[in-house]
Design a protein around this motif. Structure first.
Motif, PDB file in Angstrom:
ATOM      1  N   ALA A   8      41.002  50.263  40.002  1.00  0.00           N
ATOM      2  CA  ALA A   8      40.442  48.950  40.324  1.00  0.00           C
ATOM      3  C   ALA A   8      39.861  48.994  41.728  1.00  0.00           C
ATOM      4  CB  ALA A   8      41.535  47.880  40.244  1.00  0.00           C
ATOM      5  N   THR A  10      37.985  46.376  44.586  1.00  0.00           N
ATOM      6  CA  THR A  10      37.529  45.029  44.950  1.00  0.00           C
ATOM      7  C   THR A  10      36.391  45.139  45.965  1.00  0.00           C
ATOM      8  OG1 THR A  10      38.894  44.616  46.905  1.00  0.00           O
ATOM      9  CG2 THR A  10      39.960  44.302  44.755  1.00  0.00           C
ATOM     10  N   LEU A  41      36.068  44.309  40.809  1.00  0.00           N
ATOM     11  CA  LEU A  41      36.255  42.894  41.146  1.00  0.00           C
ATOM     12  C   LEU A  41      35.262  42.466  42.216  1.00  0.00           C
ATOM     13  CD1 LEU A  41      38.129  40.337  40.778  1.00  0.00           C
ATOM     14  CD2 LEU A  41      39.409  41.167  42.753  1.00  0.00           C
ATOM     15  N   GLU A  42      34.627  41.342  41.957  1.00  0.00           N
ATOM     16  CA  GLU A  42      33.793  40.688  42.976  1.00  0.00           C
ATOM     17  C   GLU A  42      34.109  39.198  42.966  1.00  0.00           C
ATOM     18  OE1 GLU A  42      31.871  40.501  45.463  1.00  0.00           O
ATOM     19  OE2 GLU A  42      31.560  42.623  45.897  1.00  0.00           O
ATOM     20  N   HIS A  73      34.710  42.038  36.888  1.00  0.00           N
ATOM     21  CA  HIS A  73      35.681  40.936  36.885  1.00  0.00           C
ATOM     22  C   HIS A  73      35.450  39.996  38.065  1.00  0.00           C
ATOM     23  CE1 HIS A  73      38.283  43.182  34.006  1.00  0.00           C
ATOM     24  NE2 HIS A  73      37.703  44.209  34.592  1.00  0.00           N
ATOM     25  N   SER A  74      35.858  38.740  37.863  1.00  0.00           N
ATOM     26  CA  SER A  74      35.917  37.808  38.995  1.00  0.00           C
ATOM     27  C   SER A  74      37.345  37.302  39.176  1.00  0.00           C
ATOM     28  CB  SER A  74      34.954  36.641  38.773  1.00  0.00           C
ATOM     29  OG  SER A  74      35.275  35.983  37.557  1.00  0.00           O
ATOM     30  N   PRO A  76      41.325  38.640  39.695  1.00  0.00           N
ATOM     31  CA  PRO A  76      42.184  39.821  39.923  1.00  0.00           C
ATOM     32  C   PRO A  76      43.190  40.062  38.795  1.00  0.00           C
ATOM     33  CG  PRO A  76      42.582  38.113  41.611  1.00  0.00           C
ATOM     34  CD  PRO A  76      41.407  37.667  40.803  1.00  0.00           C
ATOM     35  N   ALA A  79      41.166  42.198  36.552  1.00  0.00           N
ATOM     36  CA  ALA A  79      40.681  43.405  37.236  1.00  0.00           C
ATOM     37  C   ALA A  79      41.810  44.417  37.475  1.00  0.00           C
ATOM     38  CB  ALA A  79      40.040  43.034  38.574  1.00  0.00           C
ATOM     39  N   ALA A  86      44.533  51.026  43.079  1.00  0.00           N
ATOM     40  CA  ALA A  86      43.785  49.816  43.448  1.00  0.00           C
ATOM     41  C   ALA A  86      43.252  49.987  44.864  1.00  0.00           C
ATOM     42  CB  ALA A  86      44.671  48.579  43.352  1.00  0.00           C
ATOM     43  N   LEU A  88      41.522  48.078  47.642  1.00  0.00           N
ATOM     44  CA  LEU A  88      41.218  46.699  48.036  1.00  0.00           C
ATOM     45  C   LEU A  88      40.252  46.726  49.225  1.00  0.00           C
ATOM     46  CD1 LEU A  88      44.766  45.084  47.628  1.00  0.00           C
ATOM     47  CD2 LEU A  88      43.062  45.685  45.889  1.00  0.00           C
ATOM     48  N   GLY A  90      37.224  44.585  49.345  1.00  0.00           N
ATOM     49  CA  GLY A  90      36.621  43.278  49.630  1.00  0.00           C
ATOM     50  C   GLY A  90      37.505  42.456  50.543  1.00  0.00           C
ATOM     51  N   GLN A 114      45.836  38.529  45.578  1.00  0.00           N
ATOM     52  CA  GLN A 114      45.682  39.865  44.989  1.00  0.00           C
ATOM     53  C   GLN A 114      47.027  40.587  44.877  1.00  0.00           C
ATOM     54  OE1 GLN A 114      42.352  41.902  46.808  1.00  0.00           O
ATOM     55  NE2 GLN A 114      40.906  40.369  46.078  1.00  0.00           N
TER      56      GLN A 114
END
Ligand code: NAX
Length: 329
Positions: A8, A10, A41-42, A73-74, A76, A79, A86, A88, A90, A114
Motif C-alpha cells: 500500500a 499513500t 491511496l490518494e 483508493h480514497s 484507507p 487501501a 505500507a 505512508l 502522503g 491511517q
C-alpha cells in the motif's frame, strides 16, 4: 512462483509516488522474483484521483512482469486491506500562515485515521514506513493508533539522511560509498538529526574519522550540509527531494525485508530504551536486519559532543510528542 505481496502506498499521485511506484513494480523493493500488488491511496478529491489514474495508466504502459495487480483508493480501510508493506508518503504540507503546531495537528489527524485503518485491516505482520513529515512523530501517532499491531512494525524514514551522510563522507575522504561501512544517523528526520561517522570503516578496516581527521569539517560543514540538504534541494530544483526520497524508502524497506548481512543502516524505530532514549519514541538508530527483523546496534560509545547532539534531537521529538499528546487520548 511466489504469491504476490500487497504494497500500500499513500500520496501515490505525489512527487515521491511518481518515482517510487515504478521502482516497486520493477522489483527493487521486494526482489526480482517477488510479484507485487499495488494498493494506492490518494485524498478523496477529483483532481488527485484523476492524477492517480494517470499514474496507473503509465504503470500499465510499462508492462512490468512483477506487477500482479493494482487498485486506486480514497479510503484507507480498503487501501490497507491485507497490506504486507505500507508506505505512508502522503501528508499535509505546510501551507501559507501555518504554524508548526498546526502542521503537527493536521498530520496527527491523518496518521490517527491511517493507524486505525492499519490496525483494523492490514496483515498482522505489516511493515510500515512513514515518509510523510514530520515522519518520526507521524509514525509515533500511527503506532499509538494501532494497539493490535506490534509497535516494532512502525518505522520512520531516516535513510535519506543516512545516504546523504554516506555520500558526503565519500566525497571528503575519496573512499567510494560502496566501501564505507558502519555509518549512522541518530534522532529526528529534521535538521537536528545527528549524522555520525565516528564508527565508519573502509573495507580494510580503516577508520573514516582518522582518514578525514578534521573535526572542524564535521562540525561546520558536514553536519550542516546533511542537516540542511532538503532545503538546498528545494533551492536548487524548485521542488523538494523526490527521486532520492523514493530511493531511500526503497532502501529502507528492502533492507528490512531482505536483510543487511551484518551491515549497519539507519532506521527510525520505536526505542526500547537503548542509549537512554525513552521507550516508544521513534528515533533514528544504527540497526542491522535479519529475517525481517531489525536490531539496534548496542554498546556504542557516546562522547560528550555526540551526547549533546542526541539530547538536542531527542528534545525536539519530545516537544513534537507533547504537541500531539491531547489528540491521542
Ligand atoms: P506531494 O505534495 O508531491 O505529494 C503528496 C501527495 O499526498 C499528494 O498527492 C496528496 O494529495 C497526497 N495526500 C495528502 N494527504 C493524504 C492522505 N491523508 N491520504 C492519502 N494521500 C494524501 O509531496 P511529496 O514530495 O511526494 O512528499 C510527500 C511527503 O514526504 C511530504 O510530507 C514530505 O515532507 C515528505 N518527505 C520526507 C522525507 C524523509 O526523508 N522522511 C524526504 C522527502 C520528503 O520531503
Amino acid at each position: 512462483a511466489k504469491n504476490p505481496m500487497r504494497v500500500a502506498v499513500t500520496g501515490a499521485a505525489g512527487q515521491i509516488g511518481y518515482s517510487l511506484l515504478f521502482r516497486i513494480a520493477n522489483g527493487d523493493l521486494l526482489g526480482k522474483d517477488q510479484p507485487v500488488i499495488l494498493q494506492l491511496l490518494e485524498i478523496d478529491n477529483e483532481k488527485a484521483q484523476k492524477a492517480l489514474k494517470g499514474v496507473m495508466m503509465e504503470l500499465e504502459d510499462c508492462a512490468f512482469p512483477l506487477l500482479a495487480g493494482m487498485s486506486a483508493h480514497s479510503d484507507p480501510m480498503t487501501a490497507f486491506k491485507d497490506a504486507d508493506v505500507a508506505l505512508l508518503v502522503g501528508a499535509r504540507p505546510r501551507g501559507p500562515g501555518m504554524e508548526r503546531k498546526d502542521l503537527l495537528e493536521a498530520n496527527a489527524q491523518i496518521f490517527t485515521v491511517q493507524g486505525k485503518a492499519l490496525d483494523a485491516v492490514a496483515s498482522r505482520n505489516v511493515k510500515v514506513l512513514v515518509v510523510g513529515n514530520p515522519a518520526n512523530t507521524n509514525a509515533y501517532i500511527a503506532m499509538k493508533s494501532a494497539p493490535n499491531l506490534p509497535a516494532k512494525n512502525f518505522t520512520a524514514m531516516l535513510r535519506l539522511d543516512h545516504n546523504r551522510a554516506l555520500s558526503q563522507v565519500a566525497i571528503k575522504s575519496g573512499v567510494p560509498v560502496s566501501q564505507i561501512h558502519k555509518m549512522c544517523v541518530w534522532g529526528n528526520h529534521s535538521p537536528t538529526m545527528y549524522a555520525d561517522y565516528r564508527f565508519a570503516v573502509t573495507d580494510d578496516g580503516k577508520s573514516l574519522k582518522d582518514l578525514i581527521n578534521d573535526e572542524q569539517w564535521n562540525r561546520d560543514t558536514f553536519l550542516p550540509t546533511v542537516g540542511k540538504r532538503g532545503a538546498a534541494i528545494i533551492d536548487a530544483r524548485g521542488a523538494s527531494s523526490a527521486a532520492s526520497a523514493a530511493n531511500a524508502a526503497i532502501d529502507h524497506v528492502r533492507d528490512w525485508v531482505l536483510g543487511t548481512n551484518g551491515e549497519w543502516t539507519t532506521m527510525g524505530v520505536p526505542s526500547d530504551g537503548s542509549y537512554g532514549i525513552p521507550e516508544g519514541v521513534i528515533f533514528g538508530f544504527p540497526v542491522t536486519t535479519e529475517n525481517g527483523e531489525y536490531k539496534i546496534v548496542q554498546g556504542l560509545a557516546v562522547d560528550e559532543f555526540s551526547q549533546e547532539r542526541i539530547n538536542n534531537t531527542l528534545k525536539e521529538l519530545e516537544e513534537e510528542r507533547a504537541g500531539v499528546a491531547h489528540l491521542l487520548k
